[in-house]
Design an enzyme around this catalytic site. Structure first.
Site, PDB file in Angstrom:
ATOM      1  N   LYS A 156      -0.226  -9.246  -2.510  1.00 53.52           N
ATOM      2  CA  LYS A 156      -0.331  -8.440  -3.788  1.00 53.52           C
ATOM      3  C   LYS A 156       0.567  -7.046  -3.547  1.00 53.52           C
ATOM      4  O   LYS A 156       1.187  -6.817  -2.609  1.00 53.52           O
ATOM      5  CB  LYS A 156      -1.764  -8.028  -3.819  1.00 53.52           C
ATOM      6  CG  LYS A 156      -2.302  -7.127  -2.673  1.00 53.52           C
ATOM      7  CD  LYS A 156      -3.770  -6.800  -2.891  1.00 53.52           C
ATOM      8  CE  LYS A 156      -4.131  -6.242  -1.356  1.00 53.52           C
ATOM      9  NZ  LYS A 156      -5.448  -5.403  -1.896  1.00 53.52           N
TER      10      LYS A 156
ATOM     11  N   ARG B 175     -17.470  -2.521  -4.935  1.00 52.58           N
ATOM     12  CA  ARG B 175     -16.376  -2.449  -5.814  1.00 52.58           C
ATOM     13  C   ARG B 175     -16.694  -3.916  -6.687  1.00 52.58           C
ATOM     14  O   ARG B 175     -16.665  -3.725  -7.988  1.00 52.58           O
ATOM     15  CB  ARG B 175     -15.118  -2.236  -5.440  1.00 52.58           C
ATOM     16  CG  ARG B 175     -14.494  -2.999  -4.321  1.00 52.58           C
ATOM     17  CD  ARG B 175     -13.437  -2.613  -3.870  1.00 52.58           C
ATOM     18  NE  ARG B 175     -12.599  -3.632  -2.945  1.00 52.58           N
ATOM     19  CZ  ARG B 175     -11.567  -3.581  -2.491  1.00 52.58           C
ATOM     20  NH1 ARG B 175     -10.682  -2.578  -2.455  1.00 52.58           N
ATOM     21  NH2 ARG B 175     -10.887  -4.671  -1.950  1.00 52.58           N
TER      22      ARG B 175
ATOM     23  N   TYR C 122      12.721  24.679  -0.477  1.00 59.92           N
ATOM     24  CA  TYR C 122      11.721  25.261  -1.627  1.00 59.92           C
ATOM     25  C   TYR C 122      10.678  26.246  -0.816  1.00 59.92           C
ATOM     26  O   TYR C 122      10.324  25.605   0.267  1.00 59.92           O
ATOM     27  CB  TYR C 122      11.128  24.262  -2.517  1.00 59.92           C
ATOM     28  CG  TYR C 122      12.050  23.713  -3.373  1.00 59.92           C
ATOM     29  CD1 TYR C 122      12.562  24.785  -4.601  1.00 59.92           C
ATOM     30  CD2 TYR C 122      12.383  22.219  -3.576  1.00 59.92           C
ATOM     31  CE1 TYR C 122      13.407  23.882  -5.298  1.00 59.92           C
ATOM     32  CE2 TYR C 122      13.105  21.853  -4.573  1.00 59.92           C
ATOM     33  CZ  TYR C 122      13.709  22.727  -5.156  1.00 59.92           C
ATOM     34  OH  TYR C 122      14.365  22.008  -6.446  1.00 59.92           O
TER      35      TYR C 122
ATOM     36  N   MET D   3      12.393  16.245  -4.198  1.00 58.42           N
ATOM     37  CA  MET D   3      12.367  14.748  -5.114  1.00 58.42           C
ATOM     38  C   MET D   3      13.200  13.780  -4.609  1.00 58.42           C
ATOM     39  O   MET D   3      13.054  12.739  -4.219  1.00 58.42           O
ATOM     40  CB  MET D   3      12.512  15.125  -6.464  1.00 58.42           C
ATOM     41  CG  MET D   3      12.373  14.004  -7.275  1.00 58.42           C
ATOM     42  SD  MET D   3      12.615  14.421  -8.839  1.00 58.42           S
ATOM     43  CE  MET D   3      11.540  15.545  -9.500  1.00 58.42           C
TER      44      MET D   3
HETATM   45  C1  LIG Z   1     -10.195  -8.793  -0.797  1.00 56.07           C
HETATM   46  C2  LIG Z   1      -9.114  -8.563   0.195  1.00 56.07           C
HETATM   47  N1  LIG Z   1      -8.873  -9.410   1.191  1.00 56.07           N
HETATM   48  C3  LIG Z   1      -7.720  -9.174   2.059  1.00 56.07           C
HETATM   49  C4  LIG Z   1      -7.095  -7.858   2.080  1.00 56.07           C
HETATM   50  C5  LIG Z   1      -5.968  -7.906   3.095  1.00 56.07           C
HETATM   51  O1  LIG Z   1      -6.392  -6.957   3.785  1.00 56.07           O
HETATM   52  P1  LIG Z   1      -5.499  -6.136   5.114  1.00 56.07           P
HETATM   53  O2  LIG Z   1      -4.409  -5.425   4.425  1.00 56.07           O
HETATM   54  O3  LIG Z   1      -6.343  -5.112   5.760  1.00 56.07           O
HETATM   55  O4  LIG Z   1      -5.138  -7.248   6.046  1.00 56.07           O
HETATM   56  C6  LIG Z   1      -7.363  -7.104   1.142  1.00 56.07           C
HETATM   57  C7  LIG Z   1      -6.412  -5.871   0.899  1.00 56.07           C
HETATM   58  O5  LIG Z   1      -6.606  -5.040   0.771  1.00 56.07           O
HETATM   59  C8  LIG Z   1      -8.302  -7.393   0.092  1.00 56.07           C
HETATM   60  O6  LIG Z   1      -8.440  -6.644  -0.937  1.00 56.07           O
END
Ligand SMILES: Cc1ncc(COP(=O)(O)O)c(C=O)c1O
Length: 363
Positions: free
Chosen positions: A35, A132, A255, A303
């Site tokens: 992701k 969540r 800055y 920046m």
């Molecule tokens: C539901 C879920 N499973 C697996 C993972 C992977 O976790 P990690 O990056 O700690 O291995 C995530 C990451 O946020 C997650 O939200």
């Protein structure tokens, strides 16, 4: 043509990390979480490399991420953590994507899709501590009592839950989550289960179940706190030196005029800044490298530019056109080191690296 900061991503290192995690995992299958553009490193390149290495199951957060991945990898399993939102049902079926069903409305939404499309399968998320997403254990038990056919109706092929504290081996919440998860699984004992993220894989094997879903450790982040990191570093961020100067008088740098440097100090200014995801909180704390020479960041992160004190580095190395490495495989600039200095986690360091930092892949 352009001299830009680059993020060199080692695909062999990601594959090696996946193999390390897979070897450690005692269940049946090690998937990959890609992701957020594979934590900022490039979901398509990373997923291609992992698929070539034998990874068959991928998790993304959103439908849009999943559709892009499906176009690149027609034959793998793709699960979507956010589940199916209103209006997305057709796209899930059309692209053969698997929603992680997180709530009663999502389950209701999926039922007619599964009834209509024989290939439409789903996963079910049980919340055991995060609060969540996912059905609470009592909610799941009530649903199963009310409609014992619900999992067949949704064609549920995986039940998962997510650790809140997996990197902390001794944390009693891990055991409590496993207990709750097992309570839920007892209602559907024939369905494969998944509890482990990266950290979970390093917990005792009673936590493993059938499928693991590591993300961060594929990308070099340590799976456990307070233990040696067994993962290879994956990402190297280097930025070109735009100019160097030797101070002709004692003066302040940057800055706010918060730091003073004395006459004779050599300053190298490089092309990266908080607009590229180099966090402003690194001001006063970070280092970079020119070859094997560590150089301290001096003055505030701005920046698009960062200043380093390169007085200790031979001029033949620290010059206009050379580069400084901000993130990589050296002490003080590993992803977890940089995160600690910035008061955050490696996940944020990687996912914040912006589009101006050109991704280059080592194949
Ligand atoms: C539901 C879920 N499973 C697996 C993972 C992977 O976790 P990690 O990056 O700690 O291995 C995530 C990451 O946020 C997650 O939200």
């Amino acid at each position: 043509m352009f001299t830009t900061p680059t993020l060199t991503v080692s695909l062999p290192a990601i594959v090696a990390n996946w193999q390390t995690l897979r070897a450690r995992f005692t269940g049946d299958e090690c998937a990959a979480v890609v992701k957020a553009d594979a934590y900022g490193l490039g979901a398509l390149e990373v997923s291609h490399a992992l698929a070539d290495a034998g990874c068959h199951t991928f998790f993304v957060a959103t439908l849009e991420e999943a559709i892009e991945l499906r176009a690149a990898l027609p034959d793998v399993r793709i699960l979507v953590f956010h589940g199916v939102l209103a209006g997305e049902e057709f796209a899930f079926a059309a692209h053969r994507l698997i929603p992680v069903l997180n709530s009663l409305p999502q389950i209701e939404r999926w039922k007619p899709v599964a009834a209509e499309h024989v290939h439409a399968v789903s996963a079910l998320h049980i919340d055991t501590a995060m609060g969540r997403m996912g059905l609470q254990v009592g909610e799941f038990a009530a649903l199963m009592k009310e409609n014992p056919q619900i999992l067949e109706q949704c064609r549920t092929g995986l039940i998962l839950s997510h650790f809140a504290c997996a990197p902390e081996v001794e944390n009693p919440l891990n055991t409590e989550q496993r207990r709750l998860f097992q309570q839920a699984l007892a209602l559907a004992p024939e369905i494969p289960a998944s509890l482990c993220n990266s950290g979970g894989i390093y917990l005792p094997k009673e936590n493993h179940f059938q499928l693991a879903r590591p993300g961060c450790s594929l990308y070099g982040i340590a799976p456990q706190s307070n233990a040696t990191n067994p993962m290879q570093q994956v990402a190297t961020w280097s930025a070109p030196i735009l100019m160097t100067r030797t101070l002709e008088r004692d003066q302040t740098i940057g800055y706010g005029a918060t730091v003073s440097a004395s006459k004779g100090t050599r300053i190298a200014t490089i092309a990266s800044g908080y607009a590229d995801g180099y966090l402003r909180h690194l001001t006063g704390k970070a280092i970079g490298y020119i070859g094997d020479h560590a150089v301290p960041l001096i003055g505030r992160v701005t920046m698009d530019m960062l200043c380093f004190d390169v007085s200790s580095v031979p001029e033949a190395l620290a010059h206009d056109g050379a580069s400084i490495t901000l993130l990589g495989d050296k002490d003080g600039i590993r992803v977890d080191d940089v995160a600690e200095k910035a008061g955050t986690i490696g996940y944020e360091i990687l996912t914040r690296i912006g589009p101006r930092v050109k991704r280059v892949y080592v194949k």
